[in-house]
Design a protein around this motif. Sequence first.
Motif, PDB file in Angstrom:
ATOM      1  N   LYS A  95       0.848  -1.914   0.472  1.00  0.00           N
ATOM      2  CA  LYS A  95      -0.071  -0.424   0.104  1.00  0.00           C
ATOM      3  C   LYS A  95       1.135   1.567   0.256  1.00  0.00           C
ATOM      4  O   LYS A  95       0.321   2.314  -0.495  1.00  0.00           O
ATOM      5  CB  LYS A  95      -0.891  -0.295   1.184  1.00  0.00           C
ATOM      6  CG  LYS A  95      -2.265  -1.175   1.602  1.00  0.00           C
ATOM      7  CD  LYS A  95      -2.683  -0.952   2.415  1.00  0.00           C
ATOM      8  CE  LYS A  95      -3.670   0.434   2.618  1.00  0.00           C
ATOM      9  NZ  LYS A  95      -4.178  -0.384   3.792  1.00  0.00           N
ATOM     10  N   GLU A  96       2.205   1.460   1.204  1.00  0.00           N
ATOM     11  CA  GLU A  96       3.056   2.427   0.635  1.00  0.00           C
ATOM     12  C   GLU A  96       3.327   1.974  -0.432  1.00  0.00           C
ATOM     13  O   GLU A  96       3.792   3.381  -1.041  1.00  0.00           O
ATOM     14  CB  GLU A  96       4.018   1.905   1.632  1.00  0.00           C
ATOM     15  CG  GLU A  96       3.573   1.920   3.057  1.00  0.00           C
ATOM     16  CD  GLU A  96       4.513   2.061   4.401  1.00  0.00           C
ATOM     17  OE1 GLU A  96       5.717   1.464   3.894  1.00  0.00           O
ATOM     18  OE2 GLU A  96       4.167   1.524   5.916  1.00  0.00           O
ATOM     19  N   ILE A  97       3.881   1.358  -1.434  1.00  0.00           N
ATOM     20  CA  ILE A  97       4.321   1.682  -2.916  1.00  0.00           C
ATOM     21  C   ILE A  97       3.946   2.394  -4.321  1.00  0.00           C
ATOM     22  O   ILE A  97       3.710   2.771  -4.714  1.00  0.00           O
ATOM     23  CB  ILE A  97       5.121   0.692  -2.755  1.00  0.00           C
ATOM     24  CG1 ILE A  97       5.750  -0.382  -2.210  1.00  0.00           C
ATOM     25  CG2 ILE A  97       4.956   0.199  -4.740  1.00  0.00           C
ATOM     26  CD1 ILE A  97       6.677  -1.791  -2.526  1.00  0.00           C
ATOM     27  N   ASN A  98       1.976   1.313  -3.831  1.00  0.00           N
ATOM     28  CA  ASN A  98       1.283   2.293  -3.920  1.00  0.00           C
ATOM     29  C   ASN A  98       0.854   3.504  -4.066  1.00  0.00           C
ATOM     30  O   ASN A  98       0.140   4.239  -5.394  1.00  0.00           O
ATOM     31  CB  ASN A  98      -0.130   1.833  -3.673  1.00  0.00           C
ATOM     32  CG  ASN A  98      -0.087   0.237  -4.441  1.00  0.00           C
ATOM     33  OD1 ASN A  98       0.798  -0.372  -5.498  1.00  0.00           O
ATOM     34  ND2 ASN A  98      -1.090  -1.048  -3.589  1.00  0.00           N
ATOM     35  N   GLN A  99       1.347   4.591  -3.103  1.00  0.00           N
ATOM     36  CA  GLN A  99       1.098   5.644  -3.420  1.00  0.00           C
ATOM     37  C   GLN A  99       1.728   6.457  -4.182  1.00  0.00           C
ATOM     38  O   GLN A  99       0.755   7.146  -4.597  1.00  0.00           O
ATOM     39  CB  GLN A  99       1.416   6.193  -1.389  1.00  0.00           C
ATOM     40  CG  GLN A  99       0.504   5.838  -0.674  1.00  0.00           C
ATOM     41  CD  GLN A  99       1.130   6.394   1.066  1.00  0.00           C
ATOM     42  OE1 GLN A  99       1.884   7.212   0.933  1.00  0.00           O
ATOM     43  NE2 GLN A  99       0.365   6.058   1.502  1.00  0.00           N
ATOM     44  N   ASN A 100       2.894   5.821  -4.974  1.00  0.00           N
ATOM     45  CA  ASN A 100       2.692   6.840  -5.642  1.00  0.00           C
ATOM     46  C   ASN A 100       3.510   6.666  -7.611  1.00  0.00           C
ATOM     47  O   ASN A 100       3.642   6.197  -7.610  1.00  0.00           O
ATOM     48  CB  ASN A 100       4.166   6.655  -5.283  1.00  0.00           C
ATOM     49  CG  ASN A 100       5.154   8.138  -4.595  1.00  0.00           C
ATOM     50  OD1 ASN A 100       4.076   8.730  -3.981  1.00  0.00           O
ATOM     51  ND2 ASN A 100       5.962   7.667  -3.778  1.00  0.00           N
ATOM     52  N   ALA A 101       2.462   5.121  -7.335  1.00  0.00           N
ATOM     53  CA  ALA A 101       2.114   4.651  -8.634  1.00  0.00           C
ATOM     54  C   ALA A 101       1.759   5.412  -9.368  1.00  0.00           C
ATOM     55  O   ALA A 101       0.856   6.598  -8.933  1.00  0.00           O
ATOM     56  CB  ALA A 101       0.862   3.376  -8.001  1.00  0.00           C
ATOM     57  N   PRO A 102       1.205   5.340 -10.638  1.00  0.00           N
ATOM     58  CA  PRO A 102       0.430   6.104 -11.891  1.00  0.00           C
ATOM     59  C   PRO A 102      -0.579   6.388 -12.230  1.00  0.00           C
ATOM     60  O   PRO A 102      -1.259   5.023 -11.833  1.00  0.00           O
ATOM     61  CB  PRO A 102       1.226   5.420 -13.490  1.00  0.00           C
ATOM     62  CG  PRO A 102       2.732   4.745 -13.258  1.00  0.00           C
ATOM     63  CD  PRO A 102       2.476   4.061 -10.968  1.00  0.00           C
ATOM     64  N   ASN A 103      -1.191   6.942 -11.598  1.00  0.00           N
ATOM     65  CA  ASN A 103      -2.256   7.611 -11.688  1.00  0.00           C
ATOM     66  C   ASN A 103      -3.016   6.982 -13.434  1.00  0.00           C
ATOM     67  O   ASN A 103      -3.084   7.909 -14.321  1.00  0.00           O
ATOM     68  CB  ASN A 103      -2.842   9.124 -11.757  1.00  0.00           C
ATOM     69  CG  ASN A 103      -4.142   8.756 -11.158  1.00  0.00           C
ATOM     70  OD1 ASN A 103      -5.144   8.387 -11.745  1.00  0.00           O
ATOM     71  ND2 ASN A 103      -4.282  10.515 -10.028  1.00  0.00           N
TER      72      ASN A 103
END
Length: 425
Positions: free
Chosen positions: A215-223
Amino acid sequence: MGIIQTAPGTRDVLPAEVGYWQYVETVTKEILGRAMYQEIRAPIFEQTSLFERGIGEATDVVGKEMYTFKDRGNRFLTLRPEGTAGVVRAFLQNNLCTIGGIQKLWYKGPMFRYERPQAGRQRQFNQIGLELFGSGEPRADVEVIALATDILKTLGLQNLKLDLNSVGNRNDRQNYREALINYFLPYKDELDSDSRDRLERNPLRILDSKNERTKEINQNAPNIIEYLGDESRKHFDQVQQLLTDLNINYLLNPCLVRGLDYYTHTAFEIQSEDLGAQATVCGGGRYDNLVAELGGPNIPAIGWAIGMERLIILLKKIKDIPSTSPDFYIVSKGKKSEGQALIIAQKLRREGLTIELDLSGSAFGKQFKRADRSGAIACLILGDIEAETQTVQLKWLASKKQILLTQEKLMSQVGELKEQLARHV
């Protein structure tokens, strides 16, 4: 030998709880009926290939959770893990697709997934859902969201939150898929095992991970919004505007992708802040390619499903469902009077009255105590004397007022009795 127990992940719905289920079903039927949705009932098991093609072999549902078996004809069959694929199959097989125009259908019933049992989600769980075929318009997206909102609010739910996203069309998803793979590859060793497995097969599902590090990694994933083409962006903008016009509040959630491969464009979830971690009460979205993928014409569609078990958990917190109490409780003792009591009970039931007939054969005193506990408005009493004289004692339980009537007069005054019952409620 001990008592045989339910299979893991299943539970009994006892009479004390059934009233909640009936309440939900009644409200749903009324609201969807006013919007001209018709009920459809599909089998609870289908050919396995329906779900492999419809849901997607790379999904957790198909890969890990389906109850699949061979029948005696050596066919692979699967207990339905969700409702949409079966409704689409019925829509095509029964030529509803040839009628043209908009087809509005709804369903209810059990689904089956081999998951770890948890609050509000069992291996056999129940859903109410709807499917709208034949419209690709943003208005259709908003209508189904509005209907779900109406149902939940009419039931009395508060603290609801609508999460909204667009997963675009096939081209948008493919471009976004590649961007996600490129983003997650440097973090591969830090992802949870399920997400590492999804990286090549279904990277969008990583966004739905419950693992804290992922979930932490997902925070900066492409939108995904940044990867929508002009057509998809226009559709999504119109959906948002129509929701605003209806005063339906929503939150954009770029990590909302839903768990099934068939979704396109609008995806949404309605959550309750009163449910804790497993907060989703209703989820759905558009699936414009599924009808064609299952062998039909190119017909756009959208739908949602409400999880009954989670909904019942919420309803129990906010309201009591009135239990059904009889209009009359019939007490009788003696062979002849007991036979007459049965006849009277059946006649009154046919006149629309709710009757509880004491079948215990126990002493009058015990029957009277049960009559008081039943919540009945009045009691009908037959003993040996009443049986011989074809009479019956009518006792209003609140006032203790008691009168003697002939059985013939009792039946001839049913209309008047109904009025008296209404005044005593």
